[in-house]
Motif scaffolding. Sequence first.
Motif, short mmCIF file in Angstrom:
data_model
loop_
_atom_site.label_atom_id
_atom_site.label_comp_id
_atom_site.label_asym_id
_atom_site.label_seq_id
_atom_site.Cartn_x
_atom_site.Cartn_y
_atom_site.Cartn_z
N TYR A 1 0.88 -1.29 0.09
CA TYR A 1 0.10 0.09 0.04
C TYR A 1 0.95 1.21 0.03
O TYR A 1 0.86 2.25 -1.05
CB TYR A 1 -0.86 -0.07 1.11
CG TYR A 1 -1.83 1.20 1.29
CD1 TYR A 1 -3.33 0.93 0.82
CD2 TYR A 1 -1.75 2.34 1.58
CE1 TYR A 1 -4.25 1.70 0.57
CE2 TYR A 1 -2.78 3.25 1.59
CZ TYR A 1 -3.89 2.98 1.09
OH TYR A 1 -4.79 4.03 1.17
N VAL A 2 1.96 1.32 1.03
CA VAL A 2 2.66 2.45 1.07
C VAL A 2 3.49 2.65 -0.08
O VAL A 2 3.72 3.86 -0.54
CB VAL A 2 3.46 2.24 2.35
CG1 VAL A 2 4.86 3.29 2.17
CG2 VAL A 2 3.03 2.10 3.60
N GLY B 1 2.83 7.69 -6.60
CA GLY B 1 1.81 8.55 -6.70
C GLY B 1 0.60 8.08 -7.21
O GLY B 1 -0.20 8.58 -7.93
N LEU B 2 0.05 6.64 -6.82
CA LEU B 2 -1.06 5.83 -7.64
C LEU B 2 -1.69 5.73 -6.24
O LEU B 2 -1.39 5.51 -5.11
CB LEU B 2 -0.39 4.73 -8.42
CG LEU B 2 0.32 4.90 -9.63
CD1 LEU B 2 0.85 3.72 -10.13
CD2 LEU B 2 -0.27 5.73 -10.63
N GLU B 3 -3.03 5.23 -6.67
CA GLU B 3 -3.93 4.83 -5.73
C GLU B 3 -3.99 3.25 -5.83
O GLU B 3 -4.17 2.70 -6.80
CB GLU B 3 -5.44 5.56 -6.04
CG GLU B 3 -6.24 5.58 -4.83
CD GLU B 3 -5.91 6.09 -3.69
OE1 GLU B 3 -5.89 5.71 -2.66
OE2 GLU B 3 -5.15 7.29 -3.88
N PRO B 4 -3.76 2.61 -4.65
CA PRO B 4 -4.08 1.27 -4.67
C PRO B 4 -5.28 0.69 -4.91
O PRO B 4 -6.33 1.22 -4.53
CB PRO B 4 -3.43 0.84 -3.03
CG PRO B 4 -3.02 2.03 -2.62
CD PRO B 4 -3.57 3.33 -3.29
N LYS B 5 -5.34 -0.37 -5.95
CA LYS B 5 -6.55 -0.58 -6.16
C LYS B 5 -7.07 -1.87 -5.36
O LYS B 5 -6.60 -2.69 -4.98
CB LYS B 5 -6.47 -1.31 -7.81
CG LYS B 5 -6.31 -0.54 -8.73
CD LYS B 5 -6.80 -0.87 -10.12
CE LYS B 5 -6.67 0.02 -11.32
NZ LYS B 5 -5.39 0.83 -11.41
#
Length: 215
Positions: free
Chosen positions: A183-184, A190-194
């Motif tokens: 996650y970190v 710079g992305l959002e975890p799916k």
Amino acid sequence: MPNYEKMVVEAAKEMARQALTVSTWGNISARDPKSGKIYLTPSGMDYKKCTEDDIVVFDAKGKRVKGMRKPSIEKDMHIYIFQHNPKFNAIIHTHALYSTIMAVAGVELPAITEEFAQTLGELAPVSKYAIPGTPLLGENVSKVIEAGHRAALLPNHGALVVGEDMKIAFRSCGVLEKASEVYVKVKSMGLEPKVIDPADVGHMHRFFTNSYGQK
Ligand SMILES: [Zn+2]
């Protein structure tokens, strides 16, 4: 009958080996579902040197029945969680790095990896803050477990995982730390975890808890 002292010592050594904690922090307990006795790691001891004689044993009410060592300062938390969550017989509290980063950020961890969905289900929520070693910490963390979760992130502190037995709790502990790291690192790109679809999480979690592995 399982040797609960040995079980707790081995889990503590493995926690240190896998760097799931810092120095002597973190603590582990097991409950014998037959007698209700609780076996807990001692306070401030190097887990590499820990032996079965160092484990402190309590009855179901929390009265010490065996062991000369000072118990972990989180004794009240372990006993409170066992008393309020009869389904679980093992508790592992770590100060693992990535779980702690999530806890410090105050960000709950959703099911972003397959093994997280299988072992921990939908979510590892952040519990309400309390000072370490206080009864309130146990109450706050227990609320998360009582709500149906198997892991909690402790603000400015670390993580706690429960399991029906030590093997299950330990496995979940590693899964939580890896998912936190993923996650970190996704965030740092710079992305959002799916997040896995909740319906799929439910399916995977049920399948894993009911029929995965060698019976
Ligand atoms: Zn702690």
